[in-house]
Design an enzyme around this catalytic site. Structure first.
Site, short mmCIF file in Angstrom:
data_model
loop_
_atom_site.label_atom_id
_atom_site.label_comp_id
_atom_site.label_asym_id
_atom_site.label_seq_id
_atom_site.Cartn_x
_atom_site.Cartn_y
_atom_site.Cartn_z
N HIS A 59 0.85 -1.20 0.00
CA HIS A 59 0.00 0.00 0.00
C HIS A 59 0.88 1.25 0.00
O HIS A 59 1.36 1.69 1.05
CB HIS A 59 -0.90 -0.01 1.24
N ASN A 93 -4.78 6.52 -7.14
CA ASN A 93 -5.23 7.92 -7.05
C ASN A 93 -4.20 8.89 -7.63
O ASN A 93 -3.77 9.84 -7.00
CB ASN A 93 -5.59 8.29 -5.61
N HIS A 180 -10.64 0.52 1.33
CA HIS A 180 -10.50 1.55 2.38
C HIS A 180 -11.86 1.61 3.07
O HIS A 180 -12.82 2.13 2.50
CB HIS A 180 -10.14 2.88 1.73
N HIS A 233 -5.40 -0.70 5.97
CA HIS A 233 -5.03 0.13 7.13
C HIS A 233 -6.03 0.10 8.29
O HIS A 233 -6.63 1.12 8.64
CB HIS A 233 -4.74 1.57 6.71
N ASP A 306 1.25 2.51 3.75
CA ASP A 306 0.35 3.57 3.30
C ASP A 306 1.15 4.85 3.08
O ASP A 306 0.73 5.96 3.46
CB ASP A 306 -0.80 3.80 4.28
N PHE A 324 -4.46 14.53 4.25
CA PHE A 324 -4.15 13.34 5.04
C PHE A 324 -2.90 12.67 4.48
O PHE A 324 -2.69 12.65 3.27
CB PHE A 324 -5.31 12.34 4.96
N GLY A 325 -2.11 12.07 5.36
CA GLY A 325 -1.03 11.22 4.86
C GLY A 325 0.28 11.36 5.61
O GLY A 325 0.64 12.45 6.07
#
Length: 422
Positions: A59, A93, A180, A233, A306, A324-325
């Protein structure tokens, strides 16, 4: 005769010699029992170093095409190979979305151009066109182009009927859907875990139920259809309880969690630290403990980073407006090896989580060190220390709450197909 001999590395509590011929494992023998090497064999002294198979990250977000200021495939693979990863699966994405063969082929071409000898890039195709959740993407076309799985990534599919059809179509292709799990209504607008901490900080929270409601749906579909689904996740104790129940019932469900959910919690958000903003959000210490136990028990099958890089200026905004991230490829091995060193994880669980588990779920070759295995391996110094910073990371982005921390364990060299890559 071997082309390469790696002498004296530590593998599962013993010193060994690893013999390589033509890119494959020839033999793994006790140290100095492999005999006198042939004159044309290259010998590497690995005394004091730990031998590991190349890891597999199921991921990541490579950001190319379309968002190369965050990361590109060349820099992402640079972070991967220095982080111990020989294969990385990357989400769809991108911009444009990886929902057609031309985008998949571009990604694979960029990987081959920048790192022709590896590490390997394994694209994940979009589940729906444009990730819009309205119409299935051309999944067979994506599979033929080189995708290894399908996912709508961070855009949950609200339609259970559409998700069912996606699972069925992927199964017909011999592939797995990664979900997700976030209820698109209950979780909407949440920027951290819903708790007294979010209330005190005045931030809208995302409840644990937003994750578990969607996981429950996926479990029941997997049971009804007898088709595998992989849960991305996982972040909560309640999700672990559902997964344990599903596995007890024989449902074909697998799951991952990430290093940051094991070693960090919602307190990292204190001070409105946008580097700790991730989706699903960091939860409570109790959730972290439950996830670690679930990993040990096999309720959670694998680990994944991730890896979600962002440019510094994108995180240097108000908390609600930050993306986010967390960047994870550079730090994941050191962080999780720390759990092995502390006794919180045993080595077999570590190897299952980072190598043999993802290889099994996604049908990827892995190095078991049996004769004939691909000679993809890492020499790792568990005692080397390093401080996490933009200068010590190989990713373009250093958006991690671990900045400034000193970690133990560093990759010394990485071999793919018996060839030294770094």
């Amino acid at each position: 005769m071997p082309d390469l001999i790696v002498r004296g590395a530590r593998w599962k509590q013993q010193e060994v010699d690893l013999l390589i011929r033509r890119g494959k494992v020839l033999e793994l023998t006790p140290y100095e029992k492999s005999g006198t090497p042939a004159k044309n064999a290259r010998v590497i002294d690995a005394k004091g170093l730990t031998l590991l198979p190349s890891l597999i990250d199921a991921h990541t977000h490579m950001r190319e095409p379309g968002q190369e200021w965050k990361e590109d495939i060349a820099s992402g693979l640079d972070a991967a190979v220095h982080g111990g990863f020989g294969t990385v699966l990357c989400m769809a994405n991108t911009d444009p979305v990886n929902d057609n063969a031309s985008v998949t082929e571009l990604m694979l071409e960029q990987a081959s151009r920048s790192w022709p000898k590896g590490p390997r890039l394994a694209p994940i195709g979009a589940l729906t066109k444009g990730l819009a959740g309205q119409e299935l993407a051309p999944m067979e076309e994506l599979a033929r182009a080189g995708c290894v799985a399908f996912s709508n990534d961070g855009v949950p599919i609200a339609s259970t009927e559409l998700f069912r059809r996606a699972m069925e179509y992927a199964s017909d292709l011999g592939m797995v859907v990664i979900d997700h799990c976030e209820d698109p209504f209950l979780g909407k607008g949440g920027s951290m875990n819903e708790s007294p901490v979010s209330g005190r900080l005045g931030l809208k929270g995302q409840p644990w139920a937003a994750e578990t409601i969607q996981i429950a749906r996926d479990i029941e579909l997997a049971r009804y259809l007898n088709i595998p689904v992989h849960i991305a996740h996982v972040s909560t104790r309640q999700s672990v309880e559902l997964l344990a129940w599903a596995k007890d019932k024989g449902a074909p469900v697998t799951a991952e969690t990430c290093p940051h959910y094991l070693v960090l919690d919602e307190s990292s958000v204190e001070g409105y630290n946008t580097r700790a903003k991730v989706n699903p959000p960091l939860r409570t210490p109790d959730d972290s403990a439950a996830l670690l136990q679930a990993l040990r028990d096999g309720v959670i099958d694998i680990l994944a980073t991730d890896h979600a890089p962002h440019a510094a200026h994108e995180k240097e905004v108000e908390f609600d407006h930050a993306p986010f991230g967390i960047s994870g490829l550079d730090t994941a091995l050191s962080v999780t090896w720390g759990l092995v060193a502390s006794g919180d994880l045993d080595l077999d669980t570590f190897l299952r989580a980072w190598c043999y588990g993802p290889a099994s779920i996604f049908n990827i070759a892995a190095n078991t060190f049996e004769p004939g295995s691909p000679a993809d391996f890492v020499l790792f110094d568990p005692d080397a220390t390093w401080t996490v910073s933009a200068e010590t990371m190989h990713s373009k982005s250093a958006n991690t709450p671990l900045l400034g921390r000193t970690l133990s364990g560093r990759v010394v060299s990485h071999f793919i197909g018996g060839k030294k890559i770094v």
